[in-house]
Design an enzyme around this catalytic site. Structure first.
Site, PDB file in Angstrom:
ATOM      1  N   CYS A  99      19.960  24.848  40.299  1.00  0.00           N
ATOM      2  CA  CYS A  99      20.155  25.659  39.147  1.00  0.00           C
ATOM      3  C   CYS A  99      19.743  25.330  37.771  1.00  0.00           C
ATOM      4  O   CYS A  99      19.657  25.983  36.899  1.00  0.00           O
ATOM      5  CB  CYS A  99      21.855  25.715  39.076  1.00  0.00           C
ATOM      6  SG  CYS A  99      22.581  24.303  38.808  1.00  0.00           S
ATOM      7  N   CYS A 158      19.535  33.561  34.858  1.00  0.00           N
ATOM      8  CA  CYS A 158      20.657  33.906  35.255  1.00  0.00           C
ATOM      9  C   CYS A 158      21.769  32.557  35.243  1.00  0.00           C
ATOM     10  O   CYS A 158      22.514  32.410  34.640  1.00  0.00           O
ATOM     11  CB  CYS A 158      20.912  34.595  36.536  1.00  0.00           C
ATOM     12  SG  CYS A 158      22.741  35.132  36.987  1.00  0.00           S
ATOM     13  N   CYS A 159      20.810  31.627  35.807  1.00  0.00           N
ATOM     14  CA  CYS A 159      21.836  30.270  35.868  1.00  0.00           C
ATOM     15  C   CYS A 159      21.759  29.664  34.403  1.00  0.00           C
ATOM     16  O   CYS A 159      22.620  28.875  34.085  1.00  0.00           O
ATOM     17  CB  CYS A 159      20.723  29.324  36.640  1.00  0.00           C
ATOM     18  SG  CYS A 159      20.818  29.501  38.517  1.00  0.00           S
ATOM     19  N   CYS A 218      26.958  30.196  43.817  1.00  0.00           N
ATOM     20  CA  CYS A 218      27.524  31.616  43.529  1.00  0.00           C
ATOM     21  C   CYS A 218      27.412  32.469  44.686  1.00  0.00           C
ATOM     22  O   CYS A 218      26.379  32.387  45.616  1.00  0.00           O
ATOM     23  CB  CYS A 218      26.920  32.066  42.222  1.00  0.00           C
ATOM     24  SG  CYS A 218      27.018  31.285  40.899  1.00  0.00           S
ATOM     25  N   CYS A 249      24.001  34.221  45.492  1.00  0.00           N
ATOM     26  CA  CYS A 249      22.494  33.393  45.633  1.00  0.00           C
ATOM     27  C   CYS A 249      22.905  32.247  46.917  1.00  0.00           C
ATOM     28  O   CYS A 249      22.102  31.383  46.750  1.00  0.00           O
ATOM     29  CB  CYS A 249      22.275  32.771  44.164  1.00  0.00           C
ATOM     30  SG  CYS A 249      21.842  33.609  43.148  1.00  0.00           S
TER      31      CYS A 249
END
Length: 234
Positions: A229, A120-121, A203, A206
């Site tokens: 990240c 995702c990062c 985010c 998270c």
């Protein structure tokens, strides 16, 4: 010009005997060295407010890139607007990922930040920054040595193997208290989440608040081994 390809250790030194603990000298050097080929990658945390204030003194039209993952806190987006009003000449660019959240979900499943936070990062932060840095010789970061074990050896000027660039880190010697002292002294805007237990803000999916005595990054990817990240791996 000092570039990733022409890297040499300790080719420049900076005085740390001022209010900014070297940050002003470092930024003056960076904008003289790279002119319009350097960008500040800003997450709009409290360190970012300090750097934006100093950068605005050195280069009022400097480029600032915000990696808009589309899952930041609403407070972060509201802060960006306040910063635009405070520093209207700064060139703030909100960089979007190639995939929308819906497209990401179709390819990798719902809630990728839970099932595979590293991917995702990569999709929402690392790849967008890579694209931004293609046209730059260097980038600026608000890393501080005090923040974590992975950051305690950071120098003012770093050869960044992750992005094959020069990474400039003006705030390495600043403490948490010094950051806040500067913010209050200059009446800088900041994210109100800092006032309710969020020392490090990423985010929304998270990031959790941190209890008294906790590490400043304990709220990032809580419950997972992950603490970065991926932007700052060497």
């Amino acid at each position: 010009m000092l570039t990733y390809e022409t890297w040499e250790e300790n080719v420049v030194s900076f005085s740390e005997e001022d209010e900014t603990k070297g940050a002003l000298s470092v930024l003056n050097w960076a904008y003289k060295e790279y002119k319009d080929e350097v960008v500040y990658a800003c997450s709009f945390g409290v360190e970012g407010m300090v750097l934006l204030h100093i950068i605005n003194q050195v280069n009022p039209s400097a480029k600032v890139v915000f990696l808009d993952t589309n899952v930041h806190f609403q407070e972060t987006y509201e802060l960006i607007q306040k910063v635009r009003e405070r520093f209207p000449s700064l060139n703030i660019i909100e960089k979007q990922p190639e995939l929308t959240l819906d497209e990401q979900a179709k390819l990798h499943g719902e809630k990728l930040w839970e099932s595979n936070p590293n991917l995702c990062c990569k999709i929402r932060k690392i790849l967008p920054l890579e694209k931004s840095l293609v046209v730059e010789k260097a980038w600026i970061s608000g890393l501080r040595r005090e923040q974590s074990e992975t950051r305690k050896h950071t120098k003012f000027i770093n050869q960044d193997h992750r992005f094959q660039s020069i990474k400039v880190c003006p705030l390495i010697h600043w403490t948490w208290k010094e950051v806040w002292r500067y913010v209050y002294k200059h009446s800088l805007p900041y994210n109100p989440l800092h006032d309710v237990g969020y020392p490090s803000i990423g985010c929304e999916k998270c990031t959790l608040p941190v209890g008294d005595g906790g590490d400043s990054r304990d709220g990032r990817w809580a419950g997972k081994v992950k603490t970065e990240c991926g932007l700052h791996y060497q």
